[in-house]
Design an enzyme around this catalytic site. Structure first.
Site, PDB file in Angstrom:
ATOM      1  N   LYS A  75     -29.361  22.044  76.335  1.00 24.01           N
ATOM      2  CA  LYS A  75     -28.357  21.179  76.957  1.00 24.01           C
ATOM      3  C   LYS A  75     -28.566  19.742  76.491  1.00 24.01           C
ATOM      4  CE  LYS A  75     -27.270  19.819  81.767  1.00 24.01           C
ATOM      5  NZ  LYS A  75     -27.687  20.073  83.172  1.00 24.01           N
ATOM      6  N   SER A 151     -24.432  21.485  86.407  1.00 20.62           N
ATOM      7  CA  SER A 151     -24.109  20.771  85.190  1.00 20.62           C
ATOM      8  C   SER A 151     -24.564  21.498  83.916  1.00 20.62           C
ATOM      9  CB  SER A 151     -24.747  19.381  85.224  1.00 20.62           C
ATOM     10  OG  SER A 151     -26.155  19.452  85.201  1.00 20.62           O
ATOM     11  N   SER A 175     -27.937  22.312  89.463  1.00 20.70           N
ATOM     12  CA  SER A 175     -27.361  22.442  88.128  1.00 20.70           C
ATOM     13  C   SER A 175     -27.913  23.575  87.278  1.00 20.70           C
ATOM     14  CB  SER A 175     -27.524  21.124  87.361  1.00 20.70           C
ATOM     15  OG  SER A 175     -26.686  20.146  87.916  1.00 20.70           O
TER      16      SER A 175
END
Length: 489
Positions: A75, A151, A175
């Site tokens: 990420k 997220s 997240s």
């Protein structure tokens, strides 16, 4: 090996093929890239393809490592990899490249994982969906009209679609667990202090955030935790391992547990009936497996906790944007920042130091209240989120009419069960136990006592065997292209 076969394996399964010389790491990376080419036009989960870096890593690969040769994505937030884009989901940091690996990245590589690309994130990670303006919306492999969560939605969508079996994720309010729930994956938020955050961070988000990954299987989660857990040099907080490897211990049957369960968040948010039903069915299953199950939940002062969340997040959003601007040379402004995140920046800029200290004190008090509750229970079961996955556009951080407090409330109305355990630092695990009537995943959250990942992983292994979810995970497929956004580095 074809794409469908590749996508059917978890990480340890692929590594075993490498060890047995049934496939080469190069072939696995090529299959991952083929997968990106096939599904990313639909799901928009992968930002950068790192084929050259992957090839270089393969030349130095130690094939005795547990995940040797397994393609892996990171990420674009917090974790640093040398020479790899790190946009943080924001136009103000769009061209940022970090010159060194963070400690966790070093450990991922040492475990044998082959970095093959980067995944999307909402701007500075502050959304329960993954729809940053800089990338466009990331979509759910189960149904592209819905979000894979946030997220860490890009990582979750990539794993759920079969591009890779494991991807980096982090969790400052849910997240890891939210996208695991929305995408039908295993998502463990480890205990505070379990995972290294250095050398550029001490305690992420004043201690409420932690790094790890999303996976397809409990055994991958356990084995990966074995590889990356433990403090790094100069760590501000330390949590040492004091038992045998998790990967070995999950083979031992979990003892009968006393498990509390609830479908009611402390905030009194309405919970979707299908999520409630999933909890009720799991309660019955847990009883059949020999556990004592009691309806109960911890209680604390919700208004003070909600205010603390706003203050901690906005103060850190302010600092993240300042840092990104310093790296990029751009001036913070609404030209580069999504509307709700800009409001968070302004809110955080005006906060007093005393207000941030008050927020951390509130969280400390909540943590003690919740720890007292857990003196009577081994695990707490709840829905992971309060509803089914959101539709694309439903959680819009570029909404000009919403302020920082309203934005925070919107996120934690959608996900009212996760944030508490960021404040307490307890390990919390989302498992893909159920499916909705319309074919969307429903994750359930299992939270354990501080530093007790082992009980959660053993219970997860028992549930994985009782309700096999591996065959439900969608593998690489083609659907109508919606968005093409892959670059080659």
């Amino acid at each position: 090996m074809n794409l469908q076969e590749y996508a059917s394996y978890d990480g340890l399964g692929l590594a075993e093929l490498v060890k047995n010389k049934q496939v080469t790491p190069k072939e696995l990376v090529q299959l991952a890239i083929q997968g990106i080419e096939k599904v990313n036009p639909t799901i928009n989960a992968v930002v950068s393809v790192l084929e050259e870096q992957a090839d270089n890593a393969i030349t130095n690969l130690d094939e005795t490592q547990p995940f040797a040769g397994v393609p892996f994505l990171i990420k674009e937030l917090v974790l640093h990899a040398e020479g790899v884009p790190h946009s943080m989901g924001s136009r103000i940091a769009e061209n940022t490249v970090v010159p060194v690996d963070s400690e966790l990245m070093k450990r991922f590589k040492k475990a044998g994982l082959v970095l093959s690309g980067t995944t999307t994130t909402p701007e500075f990670g502050y959304n329960a969906a993954t729809e940053a303006v800089v990338y466009g919306p990331t979509r759910n492999p189960w149904d592209p009209n819905f979000s894979p969560g946030g997220s860490s939605g890009g990582s979750a969508a990539a794993v759920a679609s079969g591009i890779v079996p494991i991807a980096h994720a982090n969790d400052g309010g849910g997240s890891i667990r939210i996208p695991a729930s929305c995408s039908g994956l295993v998502g463990l938020k480890p205990t505070r202090g379990r995972i290294p955050e250095g050398p550029f961070n001490s305690e992420l988000l004043n201690g409420i955030a932690i790094e790890f990954a999303v996976t397809k299987s409990i055994r991958d989660t356990a084995a990966l935790l074995d590889q990356v857990a433990g403090p790094d040099i100069g760590s501000y907080s330390k949590l040492e391992m004091n038992h045998a490897p998790y990967g070995n211990l999950i083979q031992t049957q979990v003892r009968p547990l006393k498990i509390a369960w609830t479908t009611e968040p402390n905030s009194d948010v309405h919970v979707d009936p299908e999520c409630v039903e999933a909890v009720h069915k799991t309660v019955q299953l847990l009883k059949e497996l020999g556990h004592e199950v009691v309806e109960a939940r911890p209680k604390y002062e919700q208004a003070a906790f909600a205010k603390a969340t706003v203050n901690i997040w906005t103060a850190n959003i302010y600092m993240m944007i300042q840092g990104a601007a310093a790296s990029s040379g751009l001036k913070p402004s609404p030209e580069y920042i999504e509307s709700a995140i800009w409001k968070c920046y302004e809110y955080g800029r005006e906060l007093k130091a005393s207000e941030l200290l008050e927020a951390t004190a509130v969280n400390a008090g909540v943590s003690r209240q919740v720890a007292t509750f857990f003196e009577d229970y081994d695990v707490l079961l709840s829905p992971t989120i309060a509803t089914l996955p959101a539709k694309i556009g439903e959680l819009n951080a570029n909404n000009p009419s919403i302020d920082a407090v309203e934005w925070t409330e919107q996120i934690f109305t959608y996900a009212p069960f996760t944030n508490l355990f960021n404040a307490t630092g307890q390990p919390s695990l989302s498992l893909p136990i159920a499916m909705s009537k319309t074919g969307l995943p429903i994750g359930l959250q299992f939270t354990g006592k501080f530093a007790d990942e082992l009980t959660l992983l053993q219970l997860g292994k028992q549930l994985e065997e009782a309700v096999p979810w591996k065959d439900r995970i969608p593998t690489i497929h083609v659907s109508k292209p919606i968005n093409q956004n892959v670059t080659t580095v």
